[in-house]
Motif scaffolding. Structure first.
Motif, PDB file in Angstrom:
ATOM      1  N   PRO A  87      19.093  17.022  17.334  1.00  0.00           N
ATOM      2  CA  PRO A  87      18.181  16.149  17.938  1.00  0.00           C
ATOM      3  C   PRO A  87      18.239  14.655  17.543  1.00  0.00           C
ATOM      4  N   GLN A  88      18.928  14.257  16.570  1.00  0.00           N
ATOM      5  CA  GLN A  88      19.244  13.045  16.313  1.00  0.00           C
ATOM      6  C   GLN A  88      20.230  12.529  17.178  1.00  0.00           C
ATOM      7  N   VAL A  89      21.294  13.192  17.284  1.00  0.00           N
ATOM      8  CA  VAL A  89      22.650  12.832  18.151  1.00  0.00           C
ATOM      9  C   VAL A  89      22.250  12.839  19.595  1.00  0.00           C
ATOM     10  N   ARG A  90      21.218  13.835  19.976  1.00  0.00           N
ATOM     11  CA  ARG A  90      21.059  13.932  21.509  1.00  0.00           C
ATOM     12  C   ARG A  90      20.210  12.802  21.891  1.00  0.00           C
ATOM     13  N   ARG A  91      19.311  12.154  21.021  1.00  0.00           N
ATOM     14  CA  ARG A  91      18.466  10.988  21.418  1.00  0.00           C
ATOM     15  C   ARG A  91      19.415   9.941  21.518  1.00  0.00           C
ATOM     16  N   LEU A  92      20.166   9.449  20.666  1.00  0.00           N
ATOM     17  CA  LEU A  92      21.043   8.493  20.617  1.00  0.00           C
ATOM     18  C   LEU A  92      21.889   8.646  21.779  1.00  0.00           C
ATOM     19  N   LEU A  93      22.466   9.828  22.260  1.00  0.00           N
ATOM     20  CA  LEU A  93      23.539   9.684  23.127  1.00  0.00           C
ATOM     21  C   LEU A  93      22.891   9.625  24.716  1.00  0.00           C
ATOM     22  N   GLU A  94      21.697  10.144  24.659  1.00  0.00           N
ATOM     23  CA  GLU A  94      20.804  10.038  26.063  1.00  0.00           C
ATOM     24  C   GLU A  94      20.311   8.726  26.155  1.00  0.00           C
ATOM     25  N   GLY A  95      19.933   8.086  24.930  1.00  0.00           N
ATOM     26  CA  GLY A  95      19.555   6.641  25.208  1.00  0.00           C
ATOM     27  C   GLY A  95      20.850   5.795  25.710  1.00  0.00           C
ATOM     28  N   HIS A  96      22.050   6.219  25.724  1.00  0.00           N
ATOM     29  CA  HIS A  96      23.033   5.493  26.340  1.00  0.00           C
ATOM     30  C   HIS A  96      23.570   6.297  27.844  1.00  0.00           C
ATOM     31  N   GLY A  97      22.643   6.933  28.499  1.00  0.00           N
ATOM     32  CA  GLY A  97      22.815   7.498  29.463  1.00  0.00           C
ATOM     33  C   GLY A  97      24.029   8.666  29.423  1.00  0.00           C
ATOM     34  N   ILE A  98      24.385   9.317  28.453  1.00  0.00           N
ATOM     35  CA  ILE A  98      25.331  10.397  28.463  1.00  0.00           C
ATOM     36  C   ILE A  98      24.456  11.748  28.119  1.00  0.00           C
ATOM     37  N   ARG A  99      24.932  12.545  28.975  1.00  0.00           N
ATOM     38  CA  ARG A  99      24.520  13.932  29.022  1.00  0.00           C
ATOM     39  C   ARG A  99      24.972  14.689  28.020  1.00  0.00           C
ATOM     40  N   VAL A 100      24.015  15.439  27.053  1.00  0.00           N
ATOM     41  CA  VAL A 100      24.318  16.296  26.024  1.00  0.00           C
ATOM     42  C   VAL A 100      24.004  17.751  26.510  1.00  0.00           C
ATOM     43  N   ASP A 101      24.994  18.516  26.165  1.00  0.00           N
ATOM     44  CA  ASP A 101      24.928  19.975  26.555  1.00  0.00           C
ATOM     45  C   ASP A 101      23.656  20.530  25.677  1.00  0.00           C
ATOM     46  N   GLU A 102      23.171  21.416  26.317  1.00  0.00           N
ATOM     47  CA  GLU A 102      22.127  22.118  25.445  1.00  0.00           C
ATOM     48  C   GLU A 102      22.743  23.129  24.430  1.00  0.00           C
ATOM     49  N   ARG A 103      24.080  23.612  24.836  1.00  0.00           N
ATOM     50  CA  ARG A 103      24.729  24.530  23.910  1.00  0.00           C
ATOM     51  C   ARG A 103      25.227  23.614  22.606  1.00  0.00           C
ATOM     52  N   GLU A 104      25.035  24.053  21.506  1.00  0.00           N
ATOM     53  CA  GLU A 104      25.560  23.440  20.427  1.00  0.00           C
ATOM     54  C   GLU A 104      25.714  24.407  19.140  1.00  0.00           C
ATOM     55  N   PHE A 105      26.655  24.185  18.361  1.00  0.00           N
ATOM     56  CA  PHE A 105      26.995  24.869  17.250  1.00  0.00           C
ATOM     57  C   PHE A 105      26.423  24.242  15.715  1.00  0.00           C
ATOM     58  N   HIS A 106      26.043  24.886  15.072  1.00  0.00           N
ATOM     59  CA  HIS A 106      25.564  24.613  13.860  1.00  0.00           C
ATOM     60  C   HIS A 106      25.609  25.543  12.779  1.00  0.00           C
ATOM     61  N   CYS A 107      26.068  25.296  11.518  1.00  0.00           N
ATOM     62  CA  CYS A 107      25.920  26.101  10.521  1.00  0.00           C
ATOM     63  C   CYS A 107      25.394  25.192   9.147  1.00  0.00           C
ATOM     64  N   ARG A 108      25.357  26.293   8.226  1.00  0.00           N
ATOM     65  CA  ARG A 108      24.919  25.371   6.816  1.00  0.00           C
ATOM     66  C   ARG A 108      26.112  24.758   6.210  1.00  0.00           C
ATOM     67  N   GLY A 109      25.867  23.738   5.619  1.00  0.00           N
ATOM     68  CA  GLY A 109      26.695  22.751   4.808  1.00  0.00           C
ATOM     69  C   GLY A 109      26.442  22.878   3.541  1.00  0.00           C
ATOM     70  N   SER A 110      27.219  22.816   2.465  1.00  0.00           N
ATOM     71  CA  SER A 110      26.902  22.731   1.233  1.00  0.00           C
ATOM     72  C   SER A 110      26.507  21.303   0.767  1.00  0.00           C
TER      73      SER A 110
END
Length: 137
Positions: A87-110
């Motif tokens: 959500p944070q990355v998408r908001r920033l990218l779309e604010g610059h007119g860059i399309r963000v794919d709805e497909r994303e990968f996320h996993c737990r980090g330590s």
């Protein structure tokens, strides 16, 4: 199709993940100190959540992107507490007119003792399968 891979990693987790994306796509993964200078159809962007937010250096990299050179961004991330940096990355990218794919990968980090060992081999295999399933070629 032209592809680029950029990531920011404090601990090495995101670099490990970017290397998986690189192995699948055949494109060298570079950290965010390397600007996007040529047009790309798809930018894989790897970020992590640190203290509930993405790092300021990642924010600066996103602000430096030219929307006329980057057609689409696919995010991959890890975090110990939050569900995703998407959500944070998408908001920033779309604010610059860059399309963000709805497909994303996320996993737990330590973080400290929390989720120790993540991303682990299973997480990296899941990322590999995610990228393969995108059918970008």
């Amino acid at each position: 199709m032209s592809i680029a891979i950029r990531y920011f990693s404090k601990t090495g987790h995101m670099k490990r993940m970017a290397d998986v994306v690189s192995a699948v796509t055949g494109v060298e993964a570079k950290d965010i100190t390397y600007p996007i200078s040529e047009p790309v159809d798809t930018l894989f962007l790897g970020s992590a959540v640190y203290y509930a937010g993405i790092d300021e250096r990642m924010k600066e990299f996103i602000r430096s992107l030219d929307g006329s050179k980057v057609k689409n961004v696919i995010c991959f991330s890890s975090a110990a507490l939050l569900p995703s940096s998407y959500p944070q990355v998408r908001r920033l990218l779309e604010g610059h007119g860059i399309r963000v794919d709805e497909r994303e990968f996320h996993c737990r980090g330590s973080f400290s003792l929390l989720h120790r060992g993540h991303p682990n081999d299973e997480d990296l295999m899941n990322l590999k399968e995610f990228v393969e399933g995108l059918n970008l070629q």
